[in-house]
Design a protein around this motif. Structure first.
Motif, short mmCIF file in Angstrom:
data_model
loop_
_atom_site.label_atom_id
_atom_site.label_comp_id
_atom_site.label_asym_id
_atom_site.label_seq_id
_atom_site.Cartn_x
_atom_site.Cartn_y
_atom_site.Cartn_z
N SER A 62 0.81 -1.22 0.00
CA SER A 62 0.00 0.00 0.00
C SER A 62 0.84 1.27 0.00
O SER A 62 0.35 2.35 -0.33
N GLY A 63 2.13 1.16 0.38
CA GLY A 63 2.97 2.35 0.47
C GLY A 63 2.70 3.19 1.71
O GLY A 63 3.15 4.32 1.82
N VAL A 64 1.95 2.63 2.66
CA VAL A 64 1.62 3.36 3.88
C VAL A 64 2.85 3.40 4.80
O VAL A 64 3.56 2.41 4.95
N LEU A 65 3.08 4.57 5.41
CA LEU A 65 4.19 4.74 6.34
C LEU A 65 4.09 3.73 7.48
O LEU A 65 3.00 3.42 7.95
N ALA A 66 5.23 3.27 7.96
CA ALA A 66 5.25 2.37 9.13
C ALA A 66 4.80 3.14 10.37
O ALA A 66 4.91 4.37 10.42
N SER A 67 4.33 2.41 11.35
CA SER A 67 3.88 3.08 12.57
C SER A 67 5.05 3.47 13.46
O SER A 67 4.95 4.41 14.24
N GLY A 68 6.18 2.77 13.34
CA GLY A 68 7.36 3.08 14.16
C GLY A 68 7.79 4.54 14.07
O GLY A 68 7.96 5.20 15.10
N PRO A 69 7.98 5.08 12.85
CA PRO A 69 8.39 6.48 12.74
C PRO A 69 7.35 7.43 13.32
O PRO A 69 7.70 8.51 13.82
N ILE A 70 6.08 7.03 13.29
CA ILE A 70 5.03 7.89 13.85
C ILE A 70 5.14 7.88 15.38
O ILE A 70 4.98 8.91 16.03
N ILE A 71 5.47 6.72 15.95
CA ILE A 71 5.72 6.66 17.40
C ILE A 71 6.92 7.54 17.74
O ILE A 71 6.87 8.32 18.70
N ALA A 72 7.99 7.45 16.96
CA ALA A 72 9.19 8.26 17.23
C ALA A 72 8.85 9.75 17.16
O ALA A 72 9.29 10.54 17.99
N LEU A 73 8.06 10.13 16.15
CA LEU A 73 7.63 11.53 15.98
C LEU A 73 6.84 11.99 17.20
O LEU A 73 7.07 13.09 17.74
N MET A 74 5.90 11.15 17.66
CA MET A 74 5.04 11.53 18.78
C MET A 74 5.80 11.53 20.10
O MET A 74 5.54 12.36 20.98
N ASP A 75 6.76 10.61 20.24
CA ASP A 75 7.60 10.57 21.43
C ASP A 75 8.37 11.89 21.54
O ASP A 75 8.48 12.50 22.61
N MET A 76 8.85 12.33 20.40
CA MET A 76 9.63 13.57 20.32
C MET A 76 8.74 14.80 20.55
O MET A 76 9.12 15.70 21.31
N ALA A 77 7.57 14.84 19.92
CA ALA A 77 6.69 16.00 20.05
C ALA A 77 6.19 16.14 21.49
O ALA A 77 6.13 17.25 22.04
N THR A 78 5.86 15.00 22.13
CA THR A 78 5.38 15.08 23.51
C THR A 78 6.54 15.42 24.46
O THR A 78 6.35 16.14 25.43
N SER A 79 7.76 14.92 24.16
CA SER A 79 8.94 15.30 24.96
C SER A 79 9.17 16.80 24.91
O SER A 79 9.43 17.44 25.93
N MET A 80 9.06 17.35 23.70
CA MET A 80 9.23 18.80 23.53
C MET A 80 8.22 19.56 24.38
O MET A 80 8.54 20.57 25.00
N ALA A 81 6.98 19.05 24.39
CA ALA A 81 5.91 19.72 25.14
C ALA A 81 6.27 19.76 26.63
O ALA A 81 6.03 20.76 27.31
N VAL A 82 6.87 18.67 27.14
CA VAL A 82 7.26 18.63 28.56
C VAL A 82 8.36 19.66 28.82
O VAL A 82 8.28 20.43 29.79
N TRP A 83 9.36 19.70 27.97
CA TRP A 83 10.46 20.64 28.18
C TRP A 83 9.97 22.09 28.11
O TRP A 83 10.40 22.94 28.88
N ILE A 84 9.04 22.35 27.20
CA ILE A 84 8.49 23.70 27.09
C ILE A 84 7.76 24.06 28.38
O ILE A 84 7.95 25.13 28.94
N LYS A 85 6.93 23.14 28.86
CA LYS A 85 6.14 23.42 30.06
C LYS A 85 7.03 23.56 31.30
O LYS A 85 6.79 24.38 32.16
N ARG A 86 8.08 22.74 31.37
CA ARG A 86 9.01 22.83 32.50
C ARG A 86 9.90 24.06 32.39
O ARG A 86 10.44 24.53 33.38
N GLY A 87 10.07 24.53 31.18
CA GLY A 87 10.94 25.68 30.98
C GLY A 87 12.41 25.32 31.07
O GLY A 87 13.26 26.18 31.25
#
Lengths: 159, 133
Positions: A68-93
């Motif tokens: 199907s050419g659909v992206l693997a879910s692994g890179p999406i997990i990595a992306l979300m792990d990173m985006a949520t990590s960033m959110a924590v660092w921003i909130k913690r300052g």
């Protein structure tokens, strides 16, 4: 201890300037271009007080289903792990070490081949040791997400 | 023996994963350390560990369905627990099918490094199964 992260969680009136000690754009340049993040090609989009958006461009070598050419879910997990990590660092300052305790992802639908995936992570609760985060990923229309995420992080610089 | 389950998607190749069968006929997935799977200095990236666990879960399920022509699987969700930081060495993963139903499969996957009893991460997956094309 140079700065008490507790103050962020327990002093809502004295809401800290979240970005005082943490520049998401600079941080993402620092960590998004090396190792696994660099290999999958995450990049900065935008951020707010307690959230961040990163992007993952479509690439043939990140395909999870050759038919199907659909992206693997692994890179999406990595992306979300990173985006949520960033959110924590921003909130913690501050850019402090933390470890992902657990992460759950619901795959709402397959990402459309060729589309860039946007991952938005939000830190909705921060305690001295634990950060609670949630987020979603979409491939063009935020109202039609491809994945939903819930995760927790542990602060590794606390005893 | 299924050639299908042993053929990884492009993302599996991207992570450098190799598959073999161990002496108990269990599929064993091995991911060598490299810059592509690196996180903070000295450690594996959690996203790469999650990717390995998913590939182990999906590959093991596809292998179990190999005798059924036209069967296909689609992930519904995955929950990953990270127990230890992954260090700069090979990582292994294997999966166990808890239940294979008519429409849904429940699969668990485990990742370790030097000691199979010291897991660095585990995952639970729900997958949709479509049978008979």
């Amino acid at each position: 201890m140079p700065m008490s992260p507790l103050s962020l969680a327990t002093m809502p009136d004295a809401h800290p300037p979240a970005l005082q000690g943490f520049d998401p754009e600079a941080a993402i340049r620092l960590i998004a271009n090396v190792g696994h993040n660099g290999a999958i090609g995450t990049h900065y989009v935008t951020h707010g007080d307690d959230w961040a958006e990163l992007a993952l461009d479509y690439r043939d070598d990140l395909i999870g289903d050759a038919d199907s050419g659909v992206l693997a879910s692994g890179p999406i997990i990595a992306l979300m792990d990173m985006a949520t990590s960033m959110a924590v660092w921003i909130k913690r300052g501050s850019f402090k070490p933390q470890a992902t305790l657990d992460l759950r992802i619901d795959y709402l639908r397959a990402a459309t081949p060729g589309h860039t995936v946007i991952g938005r992570g939000e830190c909705y609760r921060l305690t001295r040791r634990i950060a609670f985060v949630r987020g979603y990923a979409h491939d063009g229309d935020p109202a039609d997400p491809i994945a939903h995420v819930a995760a927790t992080f542990m602060m590794t610089d606390e005893a | 023996m299924s050639a299908d389950a042993l053929t990884l998607p492009p993302y599996g190749d991207f992570l450098g994963i190799a598959v073999e069968r161990d002496e108990t006929d269990t599929l064993l997935f091995r991911m060598p350390f490299g810059d592509r799977v690196a996180g903070r200095p000295g450690f594996l990236h959690g996203g790469a560990i999650a990717g390995l666990l998913e590939i182990a879960a999906v590959g093991t399920l596809r292998d179990a369905l190999a005798e059924e022509p036209g069967a296909s699987v689609k992930p519904i969700n995955v929950t990953v627990d990270f127990m230890r930081g992954g260090r700069v060495r090979d990582t292994f993963a294997a999966a166990r099918i808890t239940r294979l139903g008519a429409r849904i499969a429940n699969v668990e996957a485990f990742a370790w490094q030097e000691d199979r009893d010291k897991l660095i991460a585990s995952a639970r997956m729900n997958l949709m199964v479509r049978r008979g094309g």
